[in-house]
Design an enzyme around this catalytic site. Sequence first.
Site, PDB file in Angstrom:
ATOM      1  CG  ASP A  61      -2.002   1.001   1.181  1.00  0.00           C
ATOM      2  OD1 ASP A  61      -1.761   2.107   0.627  1.00  0.00           O
ATOM      3  OD2 ASP A  61      -3.106   0.710   1.668  1.00  0.00           O
ATOM      4  CG  ASP A  64       0.675   0.830   4.942  1.00  0.00           C
ATOM      5  OD1 ASP A  64       0.225   1.748   5.663  1.00  0.00           O
ATOM      6  OD2 ASP A  64       0.015  -0.173   4.620  1.00  0.00           O
ATOM      7  CB  CYS A  89      12.291  18.424 -14.670  1.00  0.00           C
ATOM      8  SG  CYS A  89      13.561  18.458 -13.391  1.00  0.00           S
ATOM      9  CG  HIS A  93      11.639  16.267 -19.650  1.00  0.00           C
ATOM     10  ND1 HIS A  93      12.049  15.519 -20.713  1.00  0.00           N
ATOM     11  CD2 HIS A  93      12.772  16.752 -19.080  1.00  0.00           C
ATOM     12  CE1 HIS A  93      13.385  15.526 -20.775  1.00  0.00           C
ATOM     13  NE2 HIS A  93      13.839  16.277 -19.797  1.00  0.00           N
ATOM     14  CB  CYS A 126      18.642  17.330 -17.787  1.00  0.00           C
ATOM     15  SG  CYS A 126      18.045  16.511 -19.296  1.00  0.00           S
ATOM     16  CB  CYS A 189      27.583 -10.912  -7.634  1.00  0.00           C
ATOM     17  SG  CYS A 189      28.525  -9.426  -7.968  1.00  0.00           S
ATOM     18  CB  CYS A 192      26.199 -13.950  -1.860  1.00  0.00           C
ATOM     19  SG  CYS A 192      27.530 -13.957  -0.629  1.00  0.00           S
ATOM     20  NE  ARG A 230      22.717  -4.634  -0.577  1.00  0.00           N
ATOM     21  CZ  ARG A 230      22.362  -5.147   0.601  1.00  0.00           C
ATOM     22  NH1 ARG A 230      21.216  -4.841   1.147  1.00  0.00           N
ATOM     23  NH2 ARG A 230      23.176  -5.933   1.246  1.00  0.00           N
ATOM     24  CB  CYS A 234      27.169  -6.537  -2.102  1.00  0.00           C
ATOM     25  SG  CYS A 234      25.442  -6.804  -1.629  1.00  0.00           S
TER      26      CYS A 234
HETATM   27  C1  HEC Z   1      16.114  22.874 -21.356  1.00  0.00           C
HETATM   28  C2  HEC Z   1      15.361  21.681 -21.531  1.00  0.00           C
HETATM   29  C3  HEC Z   1      15.470  20.604 -20.493  1.00  0.00           C
HETATM   30  C4  HEC Z   1      15.429  20.703 -19.125  1.00  0.00           C
HETATM   31  C5  HEC Z   1      15.297  21.942 -18.266  1.00  0.00           C
HETATM   32  C6  HEC Z   1      15.509  19.353 -18.621  1.00  0.00           C
HETATM   33  N1  HEC Z   1      15.623  18.466 -19.639  1.00  0.00           N
HETATM   34 FE1  HEC Z   1      15.792  16.470 -19.505  1.00  0.00          FE
HETATM   35  N2  HEC Z   1      16.040  16.313 -21.503  1.00  0.00           N
HETATM   36  C7  HEC Z   1      16.024  17.386 -22.381  1.00  0.00           C
HETATM   37  C8  HEC Z   1      16.386  16.913 -23.702  1.00  0.00           C
HETATM   38  C9  HEC Z   1      16.480  17.762 -24.951  1.00  0.00           C
HETATM   39  C10 HEC Z   1      16.650  15.544 -23.557  1.00  0.00           C
HETATM   40  C11 HEC Z   1      17.183  14.602 -24.605  1.00  0.00           C
HETATM   41  C12 HEC Z   1      16.110  13.968 -25.384  1.00  0.00           C
HETATM   42  C13 HEC Z   1      16.755  13.046 -26.377  1.00  0.00           C
HETATM   43  O1  HEC Z   1      17.953  12.968 -26.456  1.00  0.00           O
HETATM   44  O2  HEC Z   1      15.984  12.406 -27.093  1.00  0.00           O
HETATM   45  C14 HEC Z   1      16.400  15.200 -22.172  1.00  0.00           C
HETATM   46  C15 HEC Z   1      16.472  13.914 -21.672  1.00  0.00           C
HETATM   47  C16 HEC Z   1      16.195  13.580 -20.352  1.00  0.00           C
HETATM   48  C17 HEC Z   1      16.140  12.227 -19.849  1.00  0.00           C
HETATM   49  C18 HEC Z   1      16.318  10.964 -20.664  1.00  0.00           C
HETATM   50  C19 HEC Z   1      14.960  10.622 -21.174  1.00  0.00           C
HETATM   51  C20 HEC Z   1      14.927   9.626 -22.273  1.00  0.00           C
HETATM   52  O3  HEC Z   1      13.902   8.965 -22.407  1.00  0.00           O
HETATM   53  O4  HEC Z   1      15.916   9.490 -23.003  1.00  0.00           O
HETATM   54  C21 HEC Z   1      15.844  12.320 -18.519  1.00  0.00           C
HETATM   55  C22 HEC Z   1      15.683  11.164 -17.516  1.00  0.00           C
HETATM   56  C23 HEC Z   1      15.704  13.721 -18.197  1.00  0.00           C
HETATM   57  N3  HEC Z   1      15.906  14.442 -19.335  1.00  0.00           N
HETATM   58  C24 HEC Z   1      15.397  14.208 -16.945  1.00  0.00           C
HETATM   59  C25 HEC Z   1      15.359  15.560 -16.629  1.00  0.00           C
HETATM   60  C26 HEC Z   1      15.195  16.070 -15.298  1.00  0.00           C
HETATM   61  C27 HEC Z   1      15.015  15.206 -14.039  1.00  0.00           C
HETATM   62  C28 HEC Z   1      15.237  17.424 -15.376  1.00  0.00           C
HETATM   63  C29 HEC Z   1      15.192  18.423 -14.265  1.00  0.00           C
HETATM   64  C30 HEC Z   1      16.063  18.217 -13.129  1.00  0.00           C
HETATM   65  C31 HEC Z   1      15.410  17.754 -16.790  1.00  0.00           C
HETATM   66  N4  HEC Z   1      15.477  16.598 -17.507  1.00  0.00           N
HETATM   67  C32 HEC Z   1      15.479  19.019 -17.276  1.00  0.00           C
HETATM   68  C33 HEC Z   1      15.705  18.672 -22.071  1.00  0.00           C
HETATM   69  C34 HEC Z   1      15.611  19.192 -20.798  1.00  0.00           C
HETATM   70  C1  HEC Z   2      28.943 -12.097   1.273  1.00  0.00           C
HETATM   71  C2  HEC Z   2      27.716 -12.277   0.567  1.00  0.00           C
HETATM   72  C3  HEC Z   2      27.366 -11.333  -0.553  1.00  0.00           C
HETATM   73  C4  HEC Z   2      28.067 -11.040  -1.685  1.00  0.00           C
HETATM   74  C5  HEC Z   2      29.435 -11.554  -2.099  1.00  0.00           C
HETATM   75  C6  HEC Z   2      27.240 -10.125  -2.447  1.00  0.00           C
HETATM   76  N1  HEC Z   2      26.080  -9.861  -1.792  1.00  0.00           N
HETATM   77 FE1  HEC Z   2      24.516  -8.769  -2.481  1.00  0.00          FE
HETATM   78  N2  HEC Z   2      23.518  -9.076  -0.729  1.00  0.00           N
HETATM   79  C7  HEC Z   2      23.992  -9.827   0.326  1.00  0.00           C
HETATM   80  C8  HEC Z   2      23.027  -9.796   1.397  1.00  0.00           C
HETATM   81  C9  HEC Z   2      23.152 -10.504   2.745  1.00  0.00           C
HETATM   82  C10 HEC Z   2      21.955  -8.979   0.942  1.00  0.00           C
HETATM   83  C11 HEC Z   2      20.657  -8.636   1.688  1.00  0.00           C
HETATM   84  C12 HEC Z   2      19.690  -9.762   1.547  1.00  0.00           C
HETATM   85  C13 HEC Z   2      19.357 -10.045   0.113  1.00  0.00           C
HETATM   86  O1  HEC Z   2      18.527  -9.349  -0.505  1.00  0.00           O
HETATM   87  O2  HEC Z   2      19.965 -10.966  -0.477  1.00  0.00           O
HETATM   88  C14 HEC Z   2      22.295  -8.566  -0.403  1.00  0.00           C
HETATM   89  C15 HEC Z   2      21.470  -7.787  -1.216  1.00  0.00           C
HETATM   90  C16 HEC Z   2      21.739  -7.451  -2.525  1.00  0.00           C
HETATM   91  C17 HEC Z   2      20.829  -6.714  -3.383  1.00  0.00           C
HETATM   92  C18 HEC Z   2      19.470  -6.178  -2.996  1.00  0.00           C
HETATM   93  C19 HEC Z   2      18.344  -7.063  -3.468  1.00  0.00           C
HETATM   94  C20 HEC Z   2      16.993  -6.528  -3.078  1.00  0.00           C
HETATM   95  O3  HEC Z   2      15.998  -6.908  -3.717  1.00  0.00           O
HETATM   96  O4  HEC Z   2      16.881  -5.738  -2.139  1.00  0.00           O
HETATM   97  C21 HEC Z   2      21.459  -6.592  -4.585  1.00  0.00           C
HETATM   98  C22 HEC Z   2      20.924  -5.883  -5.805  1.00  0.00           C
HETATM   99  C23 HEC Z   2      22.749  -7.247  -4.470  1.00  0.00           C
HETATM  100  N3  HEC Z   2      22.886  -7.759  -3.203  1.00  0.00           N
HETATM  101  C24 HEC Z   2      23.674  -7.340  -5.478  1.00  0.00           C
HETATM  102  C25 HEC Z   2      24.968  -7.873  -5.327  1.00  0.00           C
HETATM  103  C26 HEC Z   2      25.999  -7.803  -6.341  1.00  0.00           C
HETATM  104  C27 HEC Z   2      25.825  -7.180  -7.711  1.00  0.00           C
HETATM  105  C28 HEC Z   2      27.112  -8.381  -5.820  1.00  0.00           C
HETATM  106  C29 HEC Z   2      28.500  -8.461  -6.380  1.00  0.00           C
HETATM  107  C30 HEC Z   2      29.142  -7.237  -6.674  1.00  0.00           C
HETATM  108  C31 HEC Z   2      26.759  -8.860  -4.489  1.00  0.00           C
HETATM  109  N4  HEC Z   2      25.462  -8.517  -4.228  1.00  0.00           N
HETATM  110  C32 HEC Z   2      27.601  -9.588  -3.664  1.00  0.00           C
HETATM  111  C33 HEC Z   2      25.164 -10.548   0.374  1.00  0.00           C
HETATM  112  C34 HEC Z   2      26.131 -10.563  -0.615  1.00  0.00           C
END
Ligand code: HEC
Ligand code: HEC
Lengths: 273, 157
Positions: A61, A64, A89, A93, A126, A189, A192, A230, A234
């Site tokens: 929910d 929550d 933004c 957008h 952006c 990774c 585990c 995360r 890990c």
């Molecule tokens: C002045 C215009 C402008 C502003 C302000 C702007 N954007 Fe953008 N944004 C763009 C343009 C242009 C692209 C590139 C679209 C493309 O390459 O097709 C883009 C691309 C993106 C993308 C990638 C989307 C996609 O589907 O490829 C994200 C995410 C994004 N903007 C987030 C933001 C956020 C968050 C903010 C505000 C903090 C922001 N933008 C402010 C113009 C803007």
């Molecule tokens: C020593 C054991 C260990 C290793 C090695 C490890 N992890 Fe984890 N990881 C955990 C534990 C414990 C958690 C928390 C419980 C869970 O979601 O598995 C966790 C959680 C995560 C989560 C969150 C999953 C979720 O749904 O919240 C991600 C993503 C993740 N690990 C990715 C990685 C990746 C990528 C690597 C390698 C770079 C890695 N872990 C290596 C122990 C490990």
Amino acid sequence: LALAGAVAADPVEDTLVVEAEEGTVDLVTTAPAPEFLKDTVDTIYSGWHYREDETRDLQRDDFDNPGMVFVDRGLDLWNATIGTDGQSCAGCHEGPESMAGLRATTPRVDAKTGALMTVENYVDACVTDRMGLEAWGWTGSQMKDMLALISMQSRGMPVNVAIDGAAASFWEKGKELYYTRFGQLEMSCASCHEDNQGRYIRADHLSQGQVNGFPVYRLKDAGILSAQQRFVGCVRDTRAETFKPNSDEFKALELYVASRGNGLSVEGVSVRH
Amino acid sequence: MTRQLCLAAAMSVTLATPALTETAPTDVAYTEGKIETSLTATPGDPANGITVMTTAALGNCVACHTIAALPDVQFPGDIAPPLDGVADRWSEAELRGIVANAKMTFEGSFMPAFYKTEGFIRPGGGYTGKAPAGDLPPILTGQQIEDVVAYLLTLKE
Ligand code: HEC
Ligand code: HEC
Ligand code: HEC
């Protein structure tokens, strides 16, 4: 692994239907594994299935779900005229729903630049190039509020990141990282999340480590956590020197891990403990 | 003042002594996974072995193994075989080898090597996520390995 007799605690059987303002949203949290994983696992599960009842319930929910506060903050930021020339933004957008589908298909290779782009990379482009602002910290609160808002626009859509064509080389690199045994504990990774999913490592119930639920609201941190944050945790837990969020390594890894969840629903903002 | 200095000097001596008599991780000889001789001159202390095995920052063996003889351990993991009866299955030299570097006994094991300092990919300084400041120490000292082995030897069915 020689583990005769050890019965794994399986992912809980349950279904996730979310009560939202716009009605109910059915989320696919269990799906057949994507083709490339077929020899390794049959079924992919959202991390939601591995959490306790109370944690799972928080996601049923939107009232929550503590993550929704960050979505609301993201919407305020979306509409705010924060650019150096008064841009917002919304000005370029229109509504955030214009971002529908983006979370489900990123990381992806940008057709124009050939760069691997996450949602954060697009936002950053952006913010800096089009609004004249300093980059938002990759893991800062503005970025995470915006990530939460943008991810929500894809809630319920199946994760569907491309792994072929221009993405193939990034995907291969991510795959290699996934199976590399890092750190003094020499764990990958896969050690585990593939070999031991369903088992307990101390009190932690190991999931498949999917990222379809990201960003997550993490109860332990009382905040939003992105996928690459995360990963940092890990990798650190293997007694390794981690990579940084937005590094080439973690971007490639995010693509690979996302692809292991192709077919699961984007959860928007999920709740984890 | 003088008294504190003496104490500090005395402590550095007691701290340094075991290290001098410990076989360095890089000098350990494995024969088919076994380590025949003790890593230290001091016999293992099973009580301290329990501490090492159940402390997260040390051995944390209970992250993966259950031990019926230690019912007070909260939430032991179930990744690895229960350690009950290991002393019936393995000799002292085998157990020492498994604890120091399990990969010498179980190829590719998920069990970490507790007495190893080289050959890692991006090792960190403990759980800091950063590169180690100096030379990488083994996860456990030679004495802690001996303490753990001493405790494991008590685990008979
Ligand atoms: C002045 C215009 C402008 C502003 C302000 C702007 N954007 Fe953008 N944004 C763009 C343009 C242009 C692209 C590139 C679209 C493309 O390459 O097709 C883009 C691309 C993106 C993308 C990638 C989307 C996609 O589907 O490829 C994200 C995410 C994004 N903007 C987030 C933001 C956020 C968050 C903010 C505000 C903090 C922001 N933008 C402010 C113009 C803007
Ligand atoms: C020593 C054991 C260990 C290793 C090695 C490890 N992890 Fe984890 N990881 C955990 C534990 C414990 C958690 C928390 C419980 C869970 O979601 O598995 C966790 C959680 C995560 C989560 C969150 C999953 C979720 O749904 O919240 C991600 C993503 C993740 N690990 C990715 C990685 C990746 C990528 C690597 C390698 C770079 C890695 N872990 C290596 C122990 C490990
Ligand atoms: C991250 C998981 C992990 C940790 C931590 C771990 N082990 Fe293990 N251990 C294993 C696995 C897995 C095996 C089974 C051998 C295999 O298949 O690799 C094993 C096997 C063993 C065995 C042989 C058991 C038998 O009955 O054959 C002993 C003894 C043992 N471990 C002791 C320890 C001790 C002592 C510690 C801590 C100092 C420890 N382990 C920490 C995973 C772990």
